[in-house]
Design an enzyme around this catalytic site. Structure first.
Site, PDB file in Angstrom:
ATOM      1  N   THR A  30       7.441  34.609 -26.325  1.00  0.00           N
ATOM      2  CA  THR A  30       8.705  33.173 -26.456  1.00  0.00           C
ATOM      3  C   THR A  30       9.145  32.642 -27.990  1.00  0.00           C
ATOM      4  O   THR A  30       9.859  31.900 -28.695  1.00  0.00           O
ATOM      5  CB  THR A  30       8.137  32.748 -25.486  1.00  0.00           C
ATOM      6  OG1 THR A  30       8.808  33.396 -24.646  1.00  0.00           O
ATOM      7  CG2 THR A  30       9.653  31.537 -26.052  1.00  0.00           C
ATOM      8  N   THR A  89      12.827  36.751 -24.448  1.00  0.00           N
ATOM      9  CA  THR A  89      11.502  37.106 -24.695  1.00  0.00           C
ATOM     10  C   THR A  89      11.093  38.682 -24.295  1.00  0.00           C
ATOM     11  O   THR A  89      10.872  39.668 -25.188  1.00  0.00           O
ATOM     12  CB  THR A  89      10.422  36.203 -24.818  1.00  0.00           C
ATOM     13  OG1 THR A  89      11.560  34.996 -25.835  1.00  0.00           O
ATOM     14  CG2 THR A  89       9.544  37.217 -25.137  1.00  0.00           C
ATOM     15  N   ASN A  90      11.337  38.749 -23.161  1.00  0.00           N
ATOM     16  CA  ASN A  90      10.932  39.723 -22.444  1.00  0.00           C
ATOM     17  C   ASN A  90      11.212  41.221 -22.566  1.00  0.00           C
ATOM     18  O   ASN A  90      10.566  42.126 -22.370  1.00  0.00           O
ATOM     19  CB  ASN A  90      10.575  39.889 -20.810  1.00  0.00           C
ATOM     20  CG  ASN A  90      10.212  38.227 -20.660  1.00  0.00           C
ATOM     21  OD1 ASN A  90       9.291  37.334 -21.497  1.00  0.00           O
ATOM     22  ND2 ASN A  90      10.562  38.299 -19.727  1.00  0.00           N
ATOM     23  N   SER A 125     -26.977  45.467 -57.212  1.00  0.00           N
ATOM     24  CA  SER A 125     -27.586  45.116 -56.290  1.00  0.00           C
ATOM     25  C   SER A 125     -27.852  43.383 -57.151  1.00  0.00           C
ATOM     26  O   SER A 125     -27.844  43.863 -58.331  1.00  0.00           O
ATOM     27  CB  SER A 125     -29.221  45.688 -56.401  1.00  0.00           C
ATOM     28  OG  SER A 125     -30.702  44.842 -55.644  1.00  0.00           O
ATOM     29  N   LYS A 151     -29.320  50.058 -59.895  1.00  0.00           N
ATOM     30  CA  LYS A 151     -28.387  50.526 -58.102  1.00  0.00           C
ATOM     31  C   LYS A 151     -26.925  49.926 -57.957  1.00  0.00           C
ATOM     32  O   LYS A 151     -26.527  49.402 -58.436  1.00  0.00           O
ATOM     33  CB  LYS A 151     -29.625  49.212 -56.908  1.00  0.00           C
ATOM     34  CG  LYS A 151     -29.107  50.161 -55.670  1.00  0.00           C
ATOM     35  CD  LYS A 151     -29.752  49.163 -54.783  1.00  0.00           C
ATOM     36  CE  LYS A 151     -30.441  50.042 -53.550  1.00  0.00           C
ATOM     37  NZ  LYS A 151     -28.574  49.903 -52.506  1.00  0.00           N
TER      38      LYS A 151
END
Length: 466
Positions: free
Chosen positions: A101, A141-142, A318, A324
């Site tokens: 709503t 709304t539904n 890292s 790395k």
């Protein structure tokens, strides 16, 4: 701040004078602060709400339920929303009580106030154009909210499909690029039989491409809507013929093949189409995560793992280990996929929670579907441009793995028998000799025969020789 005074069922409240939303939107914004994500985060939903409201206004004018000047003002306001204006006025949190709503009223109030200005009036002068009596005429709304959701999800899917298709195309391109590179296939993380790296990437592409059609099919289920059913699907407060005309107008505005649901009462309470659509997204998420896992394995090491491919280096990996580099893009895709899978569970639980003639949990369903589509769209674009396109093959590593593998003996079973093949494999495993050397040493096959049988074209497809 300059304010204007507005009234509703609960009393009066000051609303910012420059706001296009009104008192009910403001109450909802104060009530619901769950996700911190406002409706404006999903422009497709706002556009869809505007189209539903415009379709209703056209229908109401045609049936002489509102005068032409009001209908034109409503449609004009909706057109502003459709082109992307005023979206910042949709301030309600996407998760809300009331079965949507608050979202519906946010749209009604914004459209009414834009329409009032188009008519030459001030914001809040609802005696000239009312959010409920005019903008929401013959709606609840539904029916308006889930219909807009059906359209908004389709628009979001249309934005997503090109991203998925482009990712598929990038994988196909890698399939062609790597088509000559022989490597070991693996089952249960153990050496199996040879294949090409190109076949591996082709399989990724086909796997993802299948779901493009599935998503399009799922969208067709979202074209049966309950617009005109109003509160529970009975069509109370609408004249005869309203539902069919309103849906026809929406189909024309949206260019989608919308049709009225065969049973509006059933359609108002059922979330089946949303559940089905969510399931397709979960299926795709699983595939994307599995592919990401494979890419991380294939690139692992790189010196002490499989190391068969090299992912593009996107950032240092890292704060303590120099040099790395981590597979950060596949990792981000994994996490996206996990969220989509979790969202599917949320959709399932919300759909099951519906009671009698309405499901009050629709906001959660709609939020999760739209959020999953948004995340997947961005993640697929990230995966394509920051990972797949930059992948390189470590051909020497792939070749060494094949050369040292016992799995290639499978190609020789039809020629030396299973018992001999098992014995040679066991000897190779414990002696460190290659399968090829042991076969030639025992004169089970000549060197030329072994070379021919172990040629790439005979190991990665049905045999070319008997």
């Amino acid at each position: 701040m300059t304010m204007r005074l507005e009234y509703d069922l609960l009393g009066k409240m000051d609303v910012p004078a420059d706001a296009y939303y009104g008192i009910q939107t403001l109450r909802a914004a104060q009530n619901f602060s769950v996700t911190g994500v406002p409706i404006s985060h999903f422009p497709d939903l706002i556009v869809a709400l505007a189209m539903v409201k415009a379709a209703a206004a056209r229908t109401n004018q045609a049936l002489n339920l509102i005068p032409e000047n009001k209908a034109e003002a409503i449609v004009g306001a909706c057109e502003e929303l459709i082109i992307g204006n005023y979206h910042d006025q949709f301030i309600v949190d996407v998760i809300q009580g009331g079965a949507g709503t608050s979202t519906n009223m946010n749209a009604n109030e914004v459209i009414a106030n834009i329409g009032l200005e188009l008519m030459g009036h001030q914001k809040g002068e609802y005696q000239y154009l009312h959010p409920n009596d005019d903008v929401n005429c013959c709606q609840s709304t539904n029916d308006a909210y889930p219909t807009a959701a059906c359209l908004g999800i389709q628009y979001a899917a249309e934005n997503f499909i090109p991203s998925l298709a482009s990712l598929k195309g990038a994988l196909e391109e890698k399939g062609r690029e790597f088509s000559h590179i022989l490597k070991m296939g693996r089952t249960q993380l153990q050496d199996a039989v040879p294949m090409t790296l190109g076949q591996e990437f082709d399989a990724f592409a086909v796997n993802l491409g299948e779901d493009i059609d599935r998503i399009r099919e799922a969208c067709t289920l979202l074209c049966e809507v309950n617009l005109g059913g109003t509160a529970i699907g009975t069509g109370i407060n609408t004249p005869a013929g309203y539902a069919s005309l309103a849906v026809a107008n929406l189909a024309e505005l949206s260019a989608k093949p919308f049709v009225p649901a065969s049973n509006l009462v059933e359609a108002t309470s059922d979330m089946g189409a949303f559940v089905f659509f969510s399931g397709i997204l979960k299926r795709l998420a699983i595939k994307l995560s599995k592919m990401s896992n494979d890419l991380r394995l294939l690139s692992s090491g790189p010196r002490t793992g499989l190391g068969e491919i090299q992912l593009p280096a996107m950032q240092p990996g890292s704060s303590i280990m120099p040099g790395k580099v981590n597979p950060v893009i596949p990792e981000a895709m994994n996490q996206t996929a996990y969220q989509v899978m979790a969202s599917d569970m949320a959709v399932s639980l919300a759909a099951e929670a519906g009671q009698l003639q309405l499901n009050a949990m629709e906001p959660m369903i709609i939020y999760n579907l739209l959020n999953s589509l948004k995340m997947l769209t961005q993640a697929c674009e990230m995966m394509e441009h920051r990972c797949i396109k930059g992948i390189k093959a470590n051909e020497e590593t792939c070749a060494a793995h094949v050369e040292n593998s016992i799995g290639i003996i499978t190609a020789l079973v039809p020629h030396i028998g299973y018992a001999n093949a098992s014995r040679i494999a066991n000897t190779a495993l414990h002696s460190g000799n290659t399968v090829k050397a042991l076969i030639i040493e025992e004169a089970l096959l000549s060197e030329d025969e072994v070379n021919q049988l172990l040629s790439p074209e005979n190991m990665v497809a049905p045999a070319l020789i008997a």
